[in-house]
Design a protein around this motif. Sequence first.
Motif, PDB file in Angstrom:
ATOM      1  N   ILE A 153      17.529  10.289  -5.091  1.00 18.13           N
ATOM      2  CA  ILE A 153      16.407  10.894  -5.793  1.00 18.13           C
ATOM      3  C   ILE A 153      15.404  11.397  -4.758  1.00 18.13           C
ATOM      4  N   THR A 154      14.438  12.165  -5.195  1.00 20.72           N
ATOM      5  CA  THR A 154      13.416  12.651  -4.273  1.00 20.72           C
ATOM      6  C   THR A 154      12.295  11.627  -4.157  1.00 20.72           C
ATOM      7  N   VAL A 155      11.595  11.666  -3.046  1.00 23.00           N
ATOM      8  CA  VAL A 155      10.517  10.709  -2.789  1.00 23.00           C
ATOM      9  C   VAL A 155       9.454  10.774  -3.888  1.00 23.00           C
ATOM     10  N   GLU A 156       9.180  11.973  -4.395  1.00 23.54           N
ATOM     11  CA  GLU A 156       8.155  12.097  -5.430  1.00 23.54           C
ATOM     12  C   GLU A 156       8.509  11.333  -6.704  1.00 23.54           C
ATOM     13  N   PHE A 172      11.631   2.004   3.460  1.00 28.00           N
ATOM     14  CA  PHE A 172      10.207   2.321   3.430  1.00 28.00           C
ATOM     15  C   PHE A 172       9.593   1.902   2.095  1.00 28.00           C
ATOM     16  N   ARG A 173       8.299   1.664   2.129  1.00 30.43           N
ATOM     17  CA  ARG A 173       7.538   1.433   0.911  1.00 30.43           C
ATOM     18  C   ARG A 173       6.648   2.655   0.671  1.00 30.43           C
ATOM     19  N   LYS A 174       6.760   3.232  -0.507  1.00 33.88           N
ATOM     20  CA  LYS A 174       5.982   4.421  -0.845  1.00 33.88           C
ATOM     21  C   LYS A 174       4.563   4.033  -1.239  1.00 33.88           C
ATOM     22  N   GLU A 175       3.590   4.740  -0.652  1.00 37.54           N
ATOM     23  CA  GLU A 175       2.194   4.514  -1.003  1.00 37.54           C
ATOM     24  C   GLU A 175       1.625   5.777  -1.641  1.00 37.54           C
ATOM     25  N   GLY A 176       0.432   6.188  -1.246  1.00 38.92           N
ATOM     26  CA  GLY A 176      -0.235   7.288  -1.926  1.00 38.92           C
ATOM     27  C   GLY A 176       0.080   8.659  -1.363  1.00 38.92           C
ATOM     28  N   ARG A 179      -2.691  14.813   0.766  1.00 39.64           N
ATOM     29  CA  ARG A 179      -2.536  16.256   0.642  1.00 39.64           C
ATOM     30  C   ARG A 179      -1.199  16.555  -0.046  1.00 39.64           C
ATOM     31  N   LYS A 180      -0.202  17.050   0.682  1.00 36.68           N
ATOM     32  CA  LYS A 180       1.061  17.430   0.052  1.00 36.68           C
ATOM     33  C   LYS A 180       2.220  16.509   0.429  1.00 36.68           C
ATOM     34  N   ARG A 181       1.935  15.420   1.135  1.00 36.20           N
ATOM     35  CA  ARG A 181       3.001  14.510   1.552  1.00 36.20           C
ATOM     36  C   ARG A 181       2.654  13.071   1.174  1.00 36.20           C
ATOM     37  N   TYR A 182       3.696  12.244   1.048  1.00 35.98           N
ATOM     38  CA  TYR A 182       3.492  10.859   0.659  1.00 35.98           C
ATOM     39  C   TYR A 182       3.428   9.944   1.885  1.00 35.98           C
ATOM     40  N   ARG A 183       2.411   9.088   1.873  1.00 32.85           N
ATOM     41  CA  ARG A 183       2.264   8.080   2.927  1.00 32.85           C
ATOM     42  C   ARG A 183       3.250   6.959   2.635  1.00 32.85           C
ATOM     43  N   CYS A 184       4.130   6.682   3.588  1.00 31.73           N
ATOM     44  CA  CYS A 184       5.150   5.648   3.417  1.00 31.73           C
ATOM     45  C   CYS A 184       5.165   4.760   4.657  1.00 31.73           C
ATOM     46  N   VAL A 185       5.364   3.479   4.429  1.00 27.00           N
ATOM     47  CA  VAL A 185       5.354   2.505   5.524  1.00 27.00           C
ATOM     48  C   VAL A 185       6.762   1.962   5.729  1.00 27.00           C
ATOM     49  N   GLU A 186       7.244   2.049   6.967  1.00 25.52           N
ATOM     50  CA  GLU A 186       8.559   1.483   7.266  1.00 25.52           C
ATOM     51  C   GLU A 186       8.460  -0.035   7.238  1.00 25.52           C
ATOM     52  N   VAL A 187       9.296  -0.684   6.444  1.00 29.67           N
ATOM     53  CA  VAL A 187       9.214  -2.122   6.236  1.00 29.67           C
ATOM     54  C   VAL A 187       9.430  -2.893   7.541  1.00 29.67           C
ATOM     55  N   LYS A 188      10.380  -2.489   8.343  1.00 32.82           N
ATOM     56  CA  LYS A 188      10.730  -3.241   9.553  1.00 32.82           C
ATOM     57  C   LYS A 188       9.654  -3.161  10.627  1.00 32.82           C
ATOM     58  N   THR A 189       9.048  -1.987  10.810  1.00 34.56           N
ATOM     59  CA  THR A 189       8.125  -1.791  11.925  1.00 34.56           C
ATOM     60  C   THR A 189       6.657  -1.723  11.514  1.00 34.56           C
ATOM     61  N   GLY A 190       6.395  -1.450  10.228  1.00 36.76           N
ATOM     62  CA  GLY A 190       5.016  -1.289   9.791  1.00 36.76           C
ATOM     63  C   GLY A 190       4.414   0.062  10.142  1.00 36.76           C
ATOM     64  N   LEU A 191       5.229   0.933  10.723  1.00 42.17           N
ATOM     65  CA  LEU A 191       4.738   2.257  11.097  1.00 42.17           C
ATOM     66  C   LEU A 191       4.620   3.153   9.865  1.00 42.17           C
ATOM     67  N   VAL A 192       3.640   4.052   9.907  1.00 43.28           N
ATOM     68  CA  VAL A 192       3.364   4.941   8.785  1.00 43.28           C
ATOM     69  C   VAL A 192       4.004   6.306   9.030  1.00 43.28           C
ATOM     70  N   TYR A 193       4.663   6.838   8.009  1.00 44.51           N
ATOM     71  CA  TYR A 193       5.267   8.166   8.075  1.00 44.51           C
ATOM     72  C   TYR A 193       4.839   8.955   6.841  1.00 44.51           C
ATOM     73  N   LEU A 194       4.763  10.287   6.998  1.00 47.77           N
ATOM     74  CA  LEU A 194       4.455  11.165   5.877  1.00 47.77           C
ATOM     75  C   LEU A 194       5.734  11.872   5.443  1.00 47.77           C
ATOM     76  N   PHE A 195       6.096  11.715   4.165  1.00 47.57           N
ATOM     77  CA  PHE A 195       7.343  12.260   3.645  1.00 47.57           C
ATOM     78  C   PHE A 195       7.098  13.471   2.753  1.00 47.57           C
ATOM     79  N   ASN A 196       7.949  14.474   2.928  1.00 45.26           N
ATOM     80  CA  ASN A 196       7.962  15.605   2.018  1.00 45.26           C
ATOM     81  C   ASN A 196       8.332  15.105   0.621  1.00 45.26           C
ATOM     82  N   PRO A 197       7.639  15.555  -0.436  1.00 47.29           N
ATOM     83  CA  PRO A 197       7.946  15.073  -1.789  1.00 47.29           C
ATOM     84  C   PRO A 197       9.398  15.281  -2.217  1.00 47.29           C
ATOM     85  N   VAL A 198      10.060  16.301  -1.683  1.00 47.00           N
ATOM     86  CA  VAL A 198      11.427  16.587  -2.117  1.00 47.00           C
ATOM     87  C   VAL A 198      12.480  16.031  -1.153  1.00 47.00           C
TER      88      VAL A 198
END
Length: 205
Positions: A153-156, A172-176, A179-198
Amino acid sequence: MDKITVLSRYLPPDAAPLIARWIDYFNCEFKVSRSRNSKYGDYRPPYQGKGHRISVNYNLNPYAFLVTTVHEFAHLHTWNEHKFKAKPHGTEWKSNFKRMMRPFFDKEIFPQDVKRAIVGYLENPAASSCTDLTLFRTLRNYDVKKTAEAAMITVEKVKANSLFKMKNGRVFRKEGLIRKRYRCVEVKTGLVYLFNPVAEVFEVE
């Protein structure tokens, strides 16, 4: 094997002859590339003795492959006209993209929903590239997924604070939405990544 025959494996067959002519006319190295998560296609201008180079991901559906191909040829044409003076997705590129798309509209190669999405993309000044979400969502309706990909499925569509997994197994855990991307936190490292909604991922139960 001639170019038209090869291109017909990836493009709508009626579009292949014109793309083959463009490759010859612009003296361009055209490569069908491996799948790249960060981009669907790429254009590189002449450099250190190499000519124009375009690559397009092999695993795109025919309509997405054609849109991406025209997108990159519009970059090539804009480079020939303006070199570094034109912005990558500025008015000069938009004008060339629209003009170079016209023959495929005239041949009615695209389904109506794809054609509407392309026209909307070109008329929307806020859409700076082919990451326009409406266009990509429409194109993905024509993807033929393998069995293993059917569950993606898509991240959105992942619920907030829920987990999802990428193809490489990273969770990853999806957060808020930022702008146009979703803030997601990698469970293993705690690092934050921005994901394209699709971006396509697997839900984790």
